[in-house]
Design an enzyme around this catalytic site. Structure first.
Site, short mmCIF file in Angstrom:
data_model
loop_
_atom_site.label_atom_id
_atom_site.label_comp_id
_atom_site.label_asym_id
_atom_site.label_seq_id
_atom_site.Cartn_x
_atom_site.Cartn_y
_atom_site.Cartn_z
N ASP A 106 0.48 -0.88 0.02
CA ASP A 106 0.66 0.13 0.02
C ASP A 106 1.04 1.54 0.00
O ASP A 106 2.22 1.13 1.19
CB ASP A 106 -1.34 0.04 1.47
CG ASP A 106 -1.41 1.29 1.63
OD1 ASP A 106 -2.44 1.79 0.78
OD2 ASP A 106 -1.50 1.83 3.23
N ASP B 101 -0.33 4.96 0.58
CA ASP B 101 -0.80 6.06 1.91
C ASP B 101 -0.73 5.70 3.21
O ASP B 101 -1.12 4.35 3.85
CB ASP B 101 -1.81 6.81 1.25
CG ASP B 101 -1.18 7.60 0.90
OD1 ASP B 101 -0.43 9.07 0.54
OD2 ASP B 101 -2.42 7.45 -1.03
N ASP C 141 -2.21 -0.63 6.00
CA ASP C 141 -2.69 0.31 7.15
C ASP C 141 -3.65 0.73 7.15
O ASP C 141 -4.39 0.31 8.04
CB ASP C 141 -1.46 1.59 7.10
CG ASP C 141 -2.21 2.17 6.54
OD1 ASP C 141 -2.71 2.24 5.17
OD2 ASP C 141 -2.47 3.97 7.32
#
Length: 269
Positions: free
Chosen positions: A11, A13, A218
């Site tokens: 991922d 961001d 996240d």
């Protein structure tokens, strides 16, 4: 500890990118070393393909990207898979979102096509958010008039999305995937679209197993991707559901947690 990891899905961001939203500089030295070992490093993001390609500059030409939360997978500039939303559904969802705006929700809508992303709202506050994630972006009078295949409908909520607009999309969620992809972002896609489904298709194309796959995330739109990898990592500040789902933990993105973990997995890379 012996590993045979051949695929790393990451991922962006809150995971790979640093506190300023940049790709950490040590990655540029790591990428060719991974390639020499036959390991594919695959950014997997809710971001647009053009934005991901911009982030990786000259390296992007040979890379594989899982873009638009899995709705669009491209390898070395060639489409691997895509999943577009029917026009009738796009019209219905955009109409619903416009109605929410009339009821006081402070929203910006991004229609995410293969060629570009399209917005009607043009104030500086919203454009600043949209331009961060969409390198190819057009301001139009009516997003429904855009001549493009629609991969995703993204919503920026100036309130906290999980507590606001996400709760007003129950009817949409009956037929389509509604995922909170950030503190202020919600994405709407076809029901079978997510990063995990895209990663599994990529595994099949590359003849790579989940046991040969690592994934880092996240937030809630990373859950299915983590499920598709035996080596699944939640970042230190990850959403509690992500922490509960992942098998392992990685340091914060502010400490280049993805890169330090890869160094541990490949000490001689």
């Amino acid at each position: 500890m012996p590993h045979d990891i051949r695929l790393i899905a990451v991922d962006m961001d809150g995971t790979l990118l640093d506190g300023e939203g940049n790709v950490p500089a040590p990655l540029w030295e790591l990428l060719p070393r991974l390639a020499e070992r036959g390991v594919a490093f695959v950014p997997a993001s809710g971001r647009q393909l053009a934005t991901l390609q911009r982030s990786f500059g000259e390296a992007a030409g040979e890379m594989t990207f899982i873009a638009e939360n899995g709705a669009y997978v491209v390898s070395a500039g060639v489409e691997v898979s895509s999943d577009t939303i029917d026009l009738e559904v796009v019209e219905r969802v955009v109409g619903h979102l416009r109605g929410l705006g009339e009821r006081g929700y402070d929203l910006g809508v991004v229609l995410c096509g293969k060629r570009s992303a399209y917005i009607e709202r043009s104030d500086a506050a919203f454009r600043r958010q949209a331009e961060t994630y969409y390198a190819a972006l057009e301001v139009v009078d009516d997003v429904l008039a855009a001549d493009d295949e629609v991969l995703k409908i993204a919503i920026y909520d100036f309130a906290v999305a999980e507590e606001s607009v996400a709760r007003a999309l129950d009817e949409v969620a009956e037929t389509h995937r509604v995922v909170v992809s950030g503190r202020h972002w919600v994405d709407i896609m076809n029901l079978d679209v997510d990063k995990g489904a895209a990663l599994r298709r990529l595994q099949t194309a590359l003849e790579v197993t989940p046991a040969q796959t690592a994934a880092f995330g996240d937030y809630l739109n990373d859950l299915e991707m983590l499920d598709a990898a035996d080596w699944s990592y939640a970042m230190r500040e990850a959403h509690p559901e992500v922490v509960a789902r992942a098998r392992y933990r990685a340091p914060s993105n502010l400490d280049h947690g993805v890169l330090t973990t890869i160094d541990e997995l490949f000490p001689d890379a």
